[in-house]
Design a protein around this motif. Structure first.
Motif, PDB file in Angstrom:
ATOM      1  N   ASP A   1       4.440 -14.194   7.356  1.00 19.69           N
ATOM      2  CA  ASP A   1       5.343 -13.126   6.914  1.00 19.69           C
ATOM      3  C   ASP A   1       6.432 -12.864   7.961  1.00 19.69           C
ATOM      4  O   ASP A   1       6.238 -13.140   9.148  1.00 19.69           O
ATOM      5  CB  ASP A   1       4.502 -11.852   6.716  1.00 19.69           C
ATOM      6  CG  ASP A   1       5.117 -10.874   5.739  1.00 19.69           C
ATOM      7  OD1 ASP A   1       6.250 -11.105   5.276  1.00 19.69           O
ATOM      8  OD2 ASP A   1       4.448  -9.868   5.434  1.00 19.69           O
ATOM      9  N   ASP A   2       7.549 -12.320   7.508  1.00 20.46           N
ATOM     10  CA  ASP A   2       8.633 -11.857   8.407  1.00 20.46           C
ATOM     11  C   ASP A   2       9.110 -12.951   9.347  1.00 20.46           C
ATOM     12  O   ASP A   2       9.471 -12.666  10.492  1.00 20.46           O
ATOM     13  CB  ASP A   2       8.167 -10.658   9.262  1.00 20.46           C
ATOM     14  CG  ASP A   2       7.726  -9.480   8.417  1.00 20.46           C
ATOM     15  OD1 ASP A   2       8.013  -9.466   7.218  1.00 20.46           O
ATOM     16  OD2 ASP A   2       7.082  -8.582   8.987  1.00 20.46           O
TER      17      ASP A   2
ATOM     18  N   MET B   1       0.811  -1.212   0.000  1.00 22.46           N
ATOM     19  CA  MET B   1       0.000   0.000   0.000  1.00 22.46           C
ATOM     20  C   MET B   1       0.846   1.265   0.000  1.00 22.46           C
ATOM     21  O   MET B   1       1.888   1.314   0.637  1.00 22.46           O
ATOM     22  CB  MET B   1      -0.930  -0.012   1.217  1.00 22.46           C
ATOM     23  CG  MET B   1      -2.207   0.789   1.015  1.00 22.46           C
ATOM     24  SD  MET B   1      -3.213   0.845   2.501  1.00 22.46           S
ATOM     25  CE  MET B   1      -4.016  -0.746   2.470  1.00 22.46           C
TER      26      MET B   1
ATOM     27  N   TYR C   1      14.676  -6.419  -4.438  1.00 20.47           N
ATOM     28  CA  TYR C   1      15.056  -5.430  -5.441  1.00 20.47           C
ATOM     29  C   TYR C   1      15.818  -6.069  -6.593  1.00 20.47           C
ATOM     30  O   TYR C   1      15.823  -5.535  -7.699  1.00 20.47           O
ATOM     31  CB  TYR C   1      15.893  -4.320  -4.805  1.00 20.47           C
ATOM     32  CG  TYR C   1      15.148  -3.472  -3.795  1.00 20.47           C
ATOM     33  CD1 TYR C   1      13.762  -3.548  -3.673  1.00 20.47           C
ATOM     34  CD2 TYR C   1      15.829  -2.581  -2.965  1.00 20.47           C
ATOM     35  CE1 TYR C   1      13.084  -2.770  -2.752  1.00 20.47           C
ATOM     36  CE2 TYR C   1      15.163  -1.799  -2.042  1.00 20.47           C
ATOM     37  CZ  TYR C   1      13.792  -1.891  -1.930  1.00 20.47           C
ATOM     38  OH  TYR C   1      13.131  -1.118  -1.019  1.00 20.47           O
TER      39      TYR C   1
HETATM   40  P1  C2E Z   1       6.363  -6.487   4.325  1.00 24.80           P
HETATM   41  O1  C2E Z   1       5.030  -7.121   4.230  1.00 24.80           O
HETATM   42  O2  C2E Z   1       7.466  -7.266   4.967  1.00 24.80           O
HETATM   43  O3  C2E Z   1       6.739  -6.029   2.841  1.00 24.80           O
HETATM   44  C1  C2E Z   1       8.055  -6.074   2.311  1.00 24.80           C
HETATM   45  C2  C2E Z   1       8.721  -4.723   2.423  1.00 24.80           C
HETATM   46  O4  C2E Z   1      10.093  -4.851   2.061  1.00 24.80           O
HETATM   47  C3  C2E Z   1       8.128  -3.671   1.488  1.00 24.80           C
HETATM   48  O5  C2E Z   1       8.253  -2.403   2.101  1.00 24.80           O
HETATM   49  C4  C2E Z   1       9.070  -3.765   0.289  1.00 24.80           C
HETATM   50  O6  C2E Z   1       9.100  -2.575  -0.483  1.00 24.80           O
HETATM   51  C5  C2E Z   1      10.383  -3.983   0.988  1.00 24.80           C
HETATM   52  N1  C2E Z   1      11.360  -4.666   0.143  1.00 24.80           N
HETATM   53  C6  C2E Z   1      11.134  -5.599  -0.803  1.00 24.80           C
HETATM   54  N2  C2E Z   1      12.285  -6.026  -1.366  1.00 24.80           N
HETATM   55  C7  C2E Z   1      13.279  -5.352  -0.759  1.00 24.80           C
HETATM   56  C8  C2E Z   1      14.723  -5.361  -0.907  1.00 24.80           C
HETATM   57  O7  C2E Z   1      15.301  -6.075  -1.717  1.00 24.80           O
HETATM   58  N3  C2E Z   1      15.419  -4.519  -0.080  1.00 24.80           N
HETATM   59  C9  C2E Z   1      14.799  -3.699   0.815  1.00 24.80           C
HETATM   60  N4  C2E Z   1      15.569  -2.900   1.564  1.00 24.80           N
HETATM   61  N5  C2E Z   1      13.451  -3.668   0.988  1.00 24.80           N
HETATM   62  C10 C2E Z   1      12.704  -4.487   0.198  1.00 24.80           C
HETATM   63  P2  C2E Z   1       7.027  -1.377   2.130  1.00 24.80           P
HETATM   64  O8  C2E Z   1       6.287  -1.423   0.826  1.00 24.80           O
HETATM   65  O9  C2E Z   1       7.563  -0.067   2.599  1.00 24.80           O
HETATM   66  O10 C2E Z   1       6.057  -1.965   3.232  1.00 24.80           O
HETATM   67  C11 C2E Z   1       6.473  -2.034   4.574  1.00 24.80           C
HETATM   68  C12 C2E Z   1       5.506  -2.826   5.408  1.00 24.80           C
HETATM   69  O11 C2E Z   1       4.226  -2.177   5.489  1.00 24.80           O
HETATM   70  C13 C2E Z   1       5.191  -4.216   4.840  1.00 24.80           C
HETATM   71  O12 C2E Z   1       6.254  -5.093   5.144  1.00 24.80           O
HETATM   72  C14 C2E Z   1       3.899  -4.526   5.573  1.00 24.80           C
HETATM   73  O13 C2E Z   1       4.162  -4.976   6.868  1.00 24.80           O
HETATM   74  C15 C2E Z   1       3.233  -3.155   5.640  1.00 24.80           C
HETATM   75  N6  C2E Z   1       2.235  -3.053   4.556  1.00 24.80           N
HETATM   76  C16 C2E Z   1       2.397  -2.700   3.261  1.00 24.80           C
HETATM   77  N7  C2E Z   1       1.228  -2.728   2.576  1.00 24.80           N
HETATM   78  C17 C2E Z   1       0.296  -3.156   3.473  1.00 24.80           C
HETATM   79  C18 C2E Z   1      -1.137  -3.401   3.389  1.00 24.80           C
HETATM   80  O14 C2E Z   1      -1.790  -3.292   2.338  1.00 24.80           O
HETATM   81  N8  C2E Z   1      -1.746  -3.810   4.547  1.00 24.80           N
HETATM   82  C19 C2E Z   1      -1.063  -3.972   5.721  1.00 24.80           C
HETATM   83  N9  C2E Z   1      -1.744  -4.361   6.828  1.00 24.80           N
HETATM   84  N10 C2E Z   1       0.263  -3.760   5.834  1.00 24.80           N
HETATM   85  C20 C2E Z   1       0.939  -3.353   4.720  1.00 24.80           C
END
Ligand code: C2E
Ligand code: CA
Ligand code: CA
Ligand code: CA
Length: 275
Positions: A175-176, A61, A254
């Motif tokens: 996740d995680d 999101m 990435y």
């Molecule tokens: P997440 O679910 O663990 O999502 C993966 C995060 O890691 C994403 O950050 C993604 O952009 C980032 N990422 C992916 N590949 C790489 C990489 O190679 N290197 C690095 N440094 N980062 C990478 P993002 O998009 O900022 O989202 C952060 C967190 O926000 C997500 O972690 C998730 O927990 C939450 N989130 C995002 N969208 C939603 C949603 O629609 N609903 C809910 N409840 N939570 C969301």
């Protein structure tokens, strides 16, 4: 020294005041964001490590604020959870993601993050089944990503909700994995299809033997339990080589592609493209 101390305190207090003001401003705007159509989903590719093929995309999101620009989830999801707004936002995300994925090449899945709050407020099973029905998406193409904090509540209703979701035919990913309070008993009691190995292990897999050992062990454990594994945060070719060697089934990061708006995901519009 005393004067300096008081000065430091005043600076600190001013900073806190500014932070409180900033949060209040975000809270006010966030209440309006959904109605104004400011929320978007970006998509990040998930790759099968054996074939190199695209097998799914994770929906992430974003909030396109008229003045602040693109706000990352870390800045607004926790606030949305505190305010209870995440229930409606999560419902919107499920409908949007299913509708988008229904247009994709056959078999490509979509992964949607669920907040723990969605398990305690609102009927997540109903919301998911309606998103499937409205979009016509085959249930097996929807994967729900949940974190351990959902399981920490140790509520018998949580197990039933997960079973009901799975009975719809959707897949559940943990996740995680490896952060927080990872308990192996979760894997025995809850019906997961997939474990996502946290980025913190993958990012140090080249330099830290303990991280490499943990990734190996999780991959073996998952395979034994009949679950697949996704290595999160793959950024380099060497990390790709090591997570493949460990036996992880999928990779995301990435190295394969950053999260992008749907209209920039060219890969999805070219089913013949194996690049
Ligand atoms: P997440 O679910 O663990 O999502 C993966 C995060 O890691 C994403 O950050 C993604 O952009 C980032 N990422 C992916 N590949 C790489 C990489 O190679 N290197 C690095 N440094 N980062 C990478 P993002 O998009 O900022 O989202 C952060 C967190 O926000 C997500 O972690 C998730 O927990 C939450 N989130 C995002 N969208 C939603 C949603 O629609 N609903 C809910 N409840 N939570 C969301
Ligand atoms: Ca996720
Ligand atoms: Ca993750
Ligand atoms: Ca995370």
């Amino acid at each position: 020294a005393k004067a300096a101390g008081r000065g430091t305190w005043r600076v600190f207090a001013a900073e806190m005041e500014a932070e409180v003001q900033a949060r209040l401003a975000i809270e006010l705007d966030l209440r309006e964001a959904m109605g104004r159509g400011e929320l978007e989903l970006f998509y990040q590719p998930q790759i099968d490590l054996l074939s190199g093929r695209l097998v799914g995309c994770e929906a992430l999101m974003r909030w396109r604020h008229p003045e602040r620009g693109l706000v990352p989830p870390s800045r607004f999801i926790p606030i949305a959870e505190d305010l209870g707004l995440i229930t409606a936002m999560g419902q919107w995300a499920l409908h949007r993601a299913c509708a988008d994925a229904a247009q994709w090449e056959d078999g490509v899945k979509v992964a949607v993050n669920l907040s723990p709050v969605q398990f305690t407020t609102g009927d997540v099973v109903l919301v998911v089944s309606e998103a499937l029905r409205h979009s016509g998406l085959a249930p097996y193409r929807l994967e729900l990503e949940i974190t351990e904090s959902v399981l920490l509540q140790d509520n018998p209703a949580t197990l039933r909700t997960l079973q009901d979701l799975r009975a719809l035919g959707v897949r559940i990913a943990l996740d995680d994995f490896g952060t927080g309070y990872s308990s192996l008993s979760y894997l025995r009691h809850y019906p997961f299809d997939k474990i996502k190995i946290d980025r913190s292990f993958v990012s140090e897999i080249e330099t830290r033997p303990d991280c490499a050992a943990i990734v190996d062990s999780i991959a073996i454990l998952a395979r034994t339990l009949g679950m697949t594994t996704t290595a999160e945060g793959v950024e380099t070719e060497e990390q790709l080589r090591l997570v493949t060697l460990a036996g992880c089934t999928e990779g995301q990061g990435y190295y394969f592609g950053r999260p992008l708006p749907l209209n920039e995901m060219t890969l999805l519009h070219h089913p013949g493209n194996n690049a």
